[in-house]
Structure formats: structure tokens, C-alpha cells
Scaffold this motif. Structure first.
Motif: not given
Length: 212
Positions: A71, A63-68, A59-60
């Protein structure tokens, strides 16, 4: 100022490696030349490495958001790496549990055992060590006797630590202190432990004198 990171890997109040940690820390308190920080593996939030890590890496890159959970793992890994990188001297206080190291110490090592951080691969596939300037002190306790030739191969705690930090990472292991046999020989336990703790104190005094 020399930065020292002490990694504590036992939460048993009466554990012998806990006593080793306490003796080392008490002696280091006498120094004004060392900046000492503690990473307590039983107090830190340390999720295990698994698919969440590889998902986070992907994801990084995209450039995608990480889930909880992703992270959370990346934050824990980065905290360990930052503490590790800052240290000039690394001190590990750990027991032999079931012939190996505690799972939480293994997780700390998993966090810092990373290509591009502690080592890298050259174009020909060989490995280059990236943090060879760091010094390492190993404080280990084991209730049985594993220093005799017939039992040495069974110890996957001290042997593993030496292979990782002295071998793969190429760091200088400046001291190895082992307290062993106190469970196997209870009649001698008090003497074995106290003699070992004095060696621990002497190791801390030597570290202090090196950077006086």
C-alpha cells in the motif's frame, strides 16, 4: 492557469543543480499566471519498485487487500502520477552523479513510466504516446565537461532524460540548460556557474511570458 511541476532531485544545499532549482523558482515567483508545485524527490516517501509492486497489481486484480509495504508503494506511485498528470509543464533540476541521474529521480520516473499512463501498446505492438501535449524543461549540472564529442556517450543523465521524455513519452523539450566544467576548471567555476544561472533565469522568464 498553467500548472507547472518542478521536480527537485538534489538535496545538497551547495549543489549546482540545487542553485539552478532555486534560481528558477525565484524567477517564477514573479508570475501570477502560473500555478507552481514542487515535487522534492528527497522529501517524498519513495520506496523502490520491486516485487511489492507486481504483488500489489495481482492483489488488486483479484480484489485482495494489500499489505502495508504494498500500500505504501502504491500510494507513493499514485501521488507522483497525479502530480505528473496535472502538470502542463514539467521542470527537472538534477545533477549528473556517477554518470547518471540520482536514484530518487530514477524512482520518480519509474512511477510514471507506465503503460496505459504515459504510453500504450497498440494491437500491432507499436507504442503510442499519451501525453504529447506536455512541455519539459531540463536543468542539469555536471562538474566535468561532457559536451565534447569524446565524452557525450558517457553522460547517462541528460541523454537518458531526453530519451524518456522526448522519445518514449513524446513530450516537447522546450529548454535544456547545462552547467558543466565547474569542478574540472575551478579557476573559472564562479563565472561558469553564474552564466549558467542567468540562462536558468532567462528560461523561467520565457516560460512566464509564454503564459502571460
Amino acid at each position: 492557469m498553467t500548472n507547472v511541476l518542478v521536480v527537485k532531485a538534489n538535496n545538497r544545499p551547495d549543489g549546482v543543480s540545487t542553485k539552478m532549482y532555486e534560481a528558477y523558482m525565484e524567477t517564477l515567483k514573479q508570475s501570477d499566471n502560473l500555478n507552481v508545485e514542487v515535487y522534492d524527490t528527497f522529501e517524498e516517501d519513495m520506496p523502490y519498485i520491486g516485487q511489492e509492486l507486481f504483488s500489489a497489481f495481482g492483489k488488486l486484480q483479484n480484489e485482495e487487500a494489500l499489505n502495508e509495504e504494498e500500500q505504501r508503494l502504491m500510494n507513493a506511485k499514485q501521488k507522483a502520477m497525479d502530480a505528473f498528470e496535472k502538470a502542463d509543464v514539467l521542470v527537472f533540476a538534477f545533477p549528473l552523479w556517477n554518470l547518471t541521474i540520482p536514484a530518487r529521480l530514477q524512482t520518480f520516473i519509474d512511477y510514471v513510466y507506465a503503460a496505459g499512463f504515459t504510453f500504450k501498446y497498440n494491437a500491432d505492438g507499436s507504442m503510442a504516446q499519451l501525453m504529447t501535449d506536455k512541455k519539459v524543461v531540463l536543468l542539469n549540472a555536471r562538474g566535468g565537461v561532457y559536451s565534447v564529442p569524446e565524452a557525450q556517450g558517457m553522460d547517462m543523465s541528460m541523454n537518458y532524460m531526453k530519451n524518456v521524455f522526448g522519445g518514449v513519452f513524446g513530450m516537447e523539450i522546450t529548454d535544456e540548460i547545462i552547467i558543466e566544467g565547474h569542478n574540472a576548471m575551478p579557476q573559472d567555476a564562479a563565472r561558469i556557474i553564474e552564466e549558467g544561472l542567468e540562462s536558468v533565469r532567462e528560461s523561467a522568464r520565457e516560460l512566464n511570458s509564454q503564459f502571460a
